[in-house]
Design a protein around this motif. Structure first.
Motif, PDB file in Angstrom:
ATOM      1  N   GLU A   1       6.620   3.095   2.320  1.00  0.00           N
ATOM      2  CA  GLU A   1       6.292   2.683   0.948  1.00  0.00           C
ATOM      3  C   GLU A   1       5.395   3.760   0.368  1.00  0.00           C
ATOM      4  O   GLU A   1       4.365   4.074   0.947  1.00  0.00           O
TER       5      GLU A   1
ATOM      6  N   SER B   1       4.399  -3.911   3.799  1.00  0.00           N
ATOM      7  CA  SER B   1       3.591  -2.705   3.941  1.00  0.00           C
ATOM      8  C   SER B   1       3.594  -2.221   5.383  1.00  0.00           C
ATOM      9  O   SER B   1       2.564  -1.812   5.901  1.00  0.00           O
TER      10      SER B   1
ATOM     11  N   GLU C   1       5.823  -2.789  18.268  1.00  0.00           N
ATOM     12  CA  GLU C   1       5.239  -3.574  17.188  1.00  0.00           C
ATOM     13  C   GLU C   1       6.357  -3.977  16.236  1.00  0.00           C
ATOM     14  O   GLU C   1       7.246  -3.177  15.952  1.00  0.00           O
TER      15      GLU C   1
ATOM     16  N   ASP D   1       0.886  -1.164   0.000  1.00  0.00           N
ATOM     17  CA  ASP D   1       0.000   0.000   0.000  1.00  0.00           C
ATOM     18  C   ASP D   1       0.921   1.212   0.000  1.00  0.00           C
ATOM     19  O   ASP D   1       1.389   1.646   1.043  1.00  0.00           O
TER      20      ASP D   1
ATOM     21  N   GLN E   1      -5.967   4.996  10.190  1.00  0.00           N
ATOM     22  CA  GLN E   1      -6.115   4.245   8.939  1.00  0.00           C
ATOM     23  C   GLN E   1      -6.857   2.945   9.270  1.00  0.00           C
ATOM     24  O   GLN E   1      -6.498   2.245  10.235  1.00  0.00           O
TER      25      GLN E   1
ATOM     26  N   THR F   1       2.378  -4.944  10.897  1.00  0.00           N
ATOM     27  CA  THR F   1       2.700  -5.436  12.234  1.00  0.00           C
ATOM     28  C   THR F   1       2.278  -6.899  12.362  1.00  0.00           C
ATOM     29  O   THR F   1       1.175  -7.263  11.958  1.00  0.00           O
TER      30      THR F   1
ATOM     31  N   ASN G   1      -8.407  -0.618   9.846  1.00  0.00           N
ATOM     32  CA  ASN G   1      -7.859  -1.968  10.059  1.00  0.00           C
ATOM     33  C   ASN G   1      -6.355  -2.014  10.284  1.00  0.00           C
ATOM     34  O   ASN G   1      -5.705  -3.011   9.963  1.00  0.00           O
TER      35      ASN G   1
ATOM     36  N   ARG H   1      -3.719 -11.532  13.154  1.00  0.00           N
ATOM     37  CA  ARG H   1      -3.378 -11.733  11.736  1.00  0.00           C
ATOM     38  C   ARG H   1      -2.737 -13.096  11.512  1.00  0.00           C
ATOM     39  O   ARG H   1      -2.885 -13.686  10.433  1.00  0.00           O
TER      40      ARG H   1
END
Ligand code: ARG
Length: 266
Positions: free
Chosen positions: A58, A109, A227, A51, A156, A112, A158, A117
């Motif tokens: 990035e 991206s 993180e 992203d 931002q 973390t 999620n 996840r």
């Protein structure tokens, strides 16, 4: 009236600067980057999703190339492994399904590594350490995260910042302004739709450094945990994980990773 004009001109300039700094969110593919060598059919090629709205990690440079610290890191990994990489600017939310459905081989991206996840994706060893910070107008009375309880907070969507703010304000709180990109979250703060923003220090610190005239300040809070960023791979794809971990180890051992980031990550 003059004041109003000046105010809007300033606002417009800030917006332009934001776009230049963070790049725009269009989905684009960068010219195949091979980590510095010419294209070679015999080399394994990996498609990498990102992203690219997250300067300096990035983002799109003014020529439309996907660049940044994360990109330098992946280029270095690719060189160490003698593989080719091609970057695709997928966007933040679509990045997760893109990894899952094989559109990209992995994602870089500033992602973390979290337990949640890890239920759906696999991650490499960590290559970068960060933490959340709070961004507020210079005159704000906010001194820490708890103070945001009574405030409107932009994040931002999620991201780990969003998760932290949901824990504080409640999952369905209408005081959370969740945007597609981090620059948009900061815009919500600049235009008064939010009292604070929460995001990664890697990006917020650079934003403040690059926009010294913006009347915002950063608040650190010790309650934010460290993180660790990892490269994200489709669950069960041990082949790619092993390969990428080998590359990460190589650039840790050679000192290249530290040269790019300026610090060591264990
Ligand atoms: N580190 C945070 C997370 O994993 C934010 C990452 C956002 N990255 C981006 N390129 N927009 O949730």
């Amino acid at each position: 009236m003059k004041k109003m004009v000046r105010f809007f001109t300033l606002g417009f300039l800030l917006l332009c600067l934001g776009f230049v700094l963070f790049g725009c969110g269009d989905s684009e593919t960068s010219g195949a980057s091979d980590g510095g060598e010419s294209s070679d059919d015999s080399k394994q090629k990996l498609v990498v999703g990102t992203d690219a709205t997250y300067a300096p990690m990035e983002y799109m440079d003014k020529d439309g190339n996907i660049v940044g610290i994360d990109i330098e890191i992946v280029d270095a990994i690719a060189r160490a492994l003698d593989v080719e990489v091609e970057y695709k600017n997928i966007g933040w939310e679509p990045l997760f399904p893109a990894v899952d459905n094989g559109e990209v081989d992995f994602a870089v991206s500033s992602i973390t590594i979290t337990d949640e996840r890890k239920e759906s994706f696999d991650f490499t060893d960590p290559y970068y350490v960060a933490n959340q910070v709070i961004l507020v107008p210079e005159g704000s009375d906010t001194t820490g995260f708890e103070d945001l309880k009574e405030k409107k907070v932009s994040v931002q969507i999620n991201t780990t910042g969003h998760v932290a703010v949901k824990e504080l304000l409640g999952n369905t709180s209408s005081d959370i302004v969740a945007t597609e990109t981090m620059p948009l979250a900061i815009n919500e703060l600049l235009n008064g739709n939010a009292d604070a923003s929460v995001g990664d220090n890697s990006v917020v610190n650079a934003y403040i450094k690059n926009n010294p005239d913006v009347e915002l300040k950063i608040i650190e809070d010790d309650s934010f945990e460290k993180e660790y960023y990892g490269l994200m791979v489709k669950k069960g794809n041990t082949e790619i994980i092993d390969l990428l971990n080998e590359g990460i180890q190589k650039i840790k051992d050679s000192g290249k990773l530290e040269e790019i980031t300026g610090f060591k990550v264990e």
